[in-house]
Enzyme design. Sequence first.
Site, PDB file in Angstrom:
ATOM      1  N   ARG A 134      27.383  22.044   5.613  1.00  0.00           N
ATOM      2  CA  ARG A 134      26.284  22.946   5.914  1.00  0.00           C
ATOM      3  C   ARG A 134      25.610  22.567   7.243  1.00  0.00           C
ATOM      4  O   ARG A 134      25.083  23.411   8.170  1.00  0.00           O
ATOM      5  CB  ARG A 134      25.118  23.274   4.913  1.00  0.00           C
ATOM      6  CG  ARG A 134      24.555  21.755   4.387  1.00  0.00           C
ATOM      7  CD  ARG A 134      23.901  22.094   3.003  1.00  0.00           C
ATOM      8  NE  ARG A 134      24.848  21.867   1.937  1.00  0.00           N
ATOM      9  CZ  ARG A 134      24.514  21.715   0.795  1.00  0.00           C
ATOM     10  NH1 ARG A 134      23.245  22.016   0.406  1.00  0.00           N
ATOM     11  NH2 ARG A 134      25.543  21.485  -0.014  1.00  0.00           N
ATOM     12  N   LYS A 159      30.522   8.716  -1.550  1.00  0.00           N
ATOM     13  CA  LYS A 159      31.127   9.161  -2.634  1.00  0.00           C
ATOM     14  C   LYS A 159      31.653   8.305  -3.397  1.00  0.00           C
ATOM     15  O   LYS A 159      32.054   7.183  -2.910  1.00  0.00           O
ATOM     16  CB  LYS A 159      32.289  10.292  -2.394  1.00  0.00           C
ATOM     17  CG  LYS A 159      31.988  11.312  -1.636  1.00  0.00           C
ATOM     18  CD  LYS A 159      32.921  12.519  -1.281  1.00  0.00           C
ATOM     19  CE  LYS A 159      32.671  13.941  -0.902  1.00  0.00           C
ATOM     20  NZ  LYS A 159      32.001  14.638  -1.457  1.00  0.00           N
TER      21      LYS A 159
HETATM   22  N1  BES Z   1      33.412  18.729   0.683  1.00  0.00           N
HETATM   23  C1  BES Z   1      32.533  18.595  -0.285  1.00  0.00           C
HETATM   24  C2  BES Z   1      32.525  19.459  -1.133  1.00  0.00           C
HETATM   25  C3  BES Z   1      33.743  19.260  -2.221  1.00  0.00           C
HETATM   26  C4  BES Z   1      33.769  18.627  -3.330  1.00  0.00           C
HETATM   27  C5  BES Z   1      34.934  20.155  -2.025  1.00  0.00           C
HETATM   28  C6  BES Z   1      34.841  18.575  -4.448  1.00  0.00           C
HETATM   29  C7  BES Z   1      35.866  19.991  -2.566  1.00  0.00           C
HETATM   30  C8  BES Z   1      35.787  19.208  -4.056  1.00  0.00           C
HETATM   31  C9  BES Z   1      31.179  18.443   0.272  1.00  0.00           C
HETATM   32  O1  BES Z   1      30.794  18.060   1.475  1.00  0.00           O
HETATM   33  C10 BES Z   1      30.217  17.862  -0.586  1.00  0.00           C
HETATM   34  O2  BES Z   1      29.942  16.876  -0.601  1.00  0.00           O
HETATM   35  N2  BES Z   1      29.062  18.414  -1.307  1.00  0.00           N
HETATM   36  C11 BES Z   1      28.232  17.936  -2.229  1.00  0.00           C
HETATM   37  C12 BES Z   1      27.129  18.483  -2.077  1.00  0.00           C
HETATM   38  C13 BES Z   1      25.832  17.900  -2.872  1.00  0.00           C
HETATM   39  C14 BES Z   1      25.648  16.312  -2.000  1.00  0.00           C
HETATM   40  C15 BES Z   1      24.575  18.676  -2.505  1.00  0.00           C
HETATM   41  C16 BES Z   1      28.712  18.063  -3.604  1.00  0.00           C
HETATM   42  O3  BES Z   1      29.235  19.113  -3.902  1.00  0.00           O
HETATM   43  O4  BES Z   1      28.817  16.988  -4.297  1.00  0.00           O
HETATM   44 MN    MN Z   2      30.125  16.044   1.675  1.00  0.00          MN
END
Ligand code: BES
Ligand code: MN
Length: 486
Positions: free
Chosen positions: A344, A270
């Site tokens: 997931r 990230k």
């Molecule tokens: N934990 C995150 C989702 C999240 C993002 C929660 C911002 C709270 C605030 C999750 O594991 C994630 O990183 N999801 C990705 C999915 C994508 C790679 C398809 C996302 O939401 O960017």
């Molecule tokens: Mn994630």
Amino acid sequence: MDFKTQTLGAGALAALAGDALLVAVAGKTVPESLEPALAALLHGVIDDGEFALETGKFVVLHRPRGVKAARLVFAAAGDGSARALRRATAAAIAALKSGGTRRLVVALVGVAAPDDTHGEAVATAAAEAVYLYRHTKPSAPVPSRLSSVVFAVAKGQAAPVDAGLRRGAAIASGVELARECANRPGNHCTPSFLAQEARRLGRSHGLKVEVLGRPELEKLGMGSFLAVAKGSDEPPRFIVARYQGAAARTAPVVLVGKGITFDSGGISIKPAAEMDEMKFDMGGAASVLGTLKAVAALKARVNLIGLIPSCENLPSARALKPGDVVTSLSGRTIEVLNTDAEGRLILCDALTYAERFAPAAVVDIATLTGACVIALGHHRSGLFSADETLATELLSAGEAAGDPAWRMPLDDEYDEALKSSFADVANVGPRAGGAITAAKFLQRFSAKLRWAHLDIAGTAWKSGAAKGATGRPVPLLTHFVLAQAK
Ligand code: BES
Ligand code: MN
Ligand code: ZN
């Protein structure tokens, strides 16, 4: 905090000795029923322009004439609903909490008969307003001295309000546990810490708690969960916590909580900005522990099982890579196109594990997608379920608890996005509709279950100056589970 009702005769509020009296006033005019001393004061502050009976407004009076309490707060309680009272209570306590108030008396005027929803609203709002995170902040301000809240009612009105206070106190204790866990930094709140918290809760509230580690998970074949855990030196934990409040043969409700104690994204790392907030990525797990606590405290006649897959998502030489194919507990293979879609990957194995309990319903709770935050913002959690009854039950539980959700679609068309050339399913689709494709992924692993999914990415915590965990959706889940007992 201690909550109780007190039955009062006419004109008795002004004569009550105490640190503080909160008079929540429903309606747009001074109610006829308000006793003379208080009515005079209320007219006074309205006429002087210090206060108006408009939602959100309140005024604090110190040593008011004709009233025994040292502090008197008038707060507008709008239409007299539980929701309006919750808001009035929260505002008034926020103003009083740093003072010397230990015992607060609350009265709702302009409403014929307060009921259980009002009792619950006062208890949850009061507990929430005094909560303070302290563990890693020795310089935190001294905690509020408010330790007792008394709901003043007229003769014959105590029973429903009492029941509401009790329910509210239990929910508040669950919300607090969830906030305490989720606020802790990732170097304190590890998978092992969550397991320890679960064990502690088990001892205090009579739950059976079992914790599986890497060898057991390997033996079971949770290849998808273990693939995420692989990049971290912190050992993964799979927590199984059971509350038995009904006959053993009664099918349980199973709650599955995402327990990523830190989500860096893994190799699909990230951006640095706000990455600290990814310590809250175990908000789903925290809400499962909080709900177990609330339900057990109320001795509800249900069987409830909490399942928490917990690990860190980190990059390392041993970490899961984009393009890797992993084998889930269900036997199906998953192509990991993005290691940041890790929630997931741990939940699918937990959902398959849930099958062994032959549950009446399974609800997974996860801070799953940023896309859900874009879709719904921070007020409503995303609810996904193909089961109409289950969806309706969860939505009404959310409304009743003041912890609302909003139904999102699960049309089959969205499933196309998860096709893979190298495995049975891919773990991500395109950016558009990201919360829905995430839910479609989980749905594939829930075919044998009566299942719903709550995406709490926008509701489990607050960003900005008042950064921190909200304890949601413990109120929604507790109401849902209590309704299953009836
Ligand atoms: N934990 C995150 C989702 C999240 C993002 C929660 C911002 C709270 C605030 C999750 O594991 C994630 O990183 N999801 C990705 C999915 C994508 C790679 C398809 C996302 O939401 O960017
Ligand atoms: Mn994630
Ligand atoms: Zn995550």
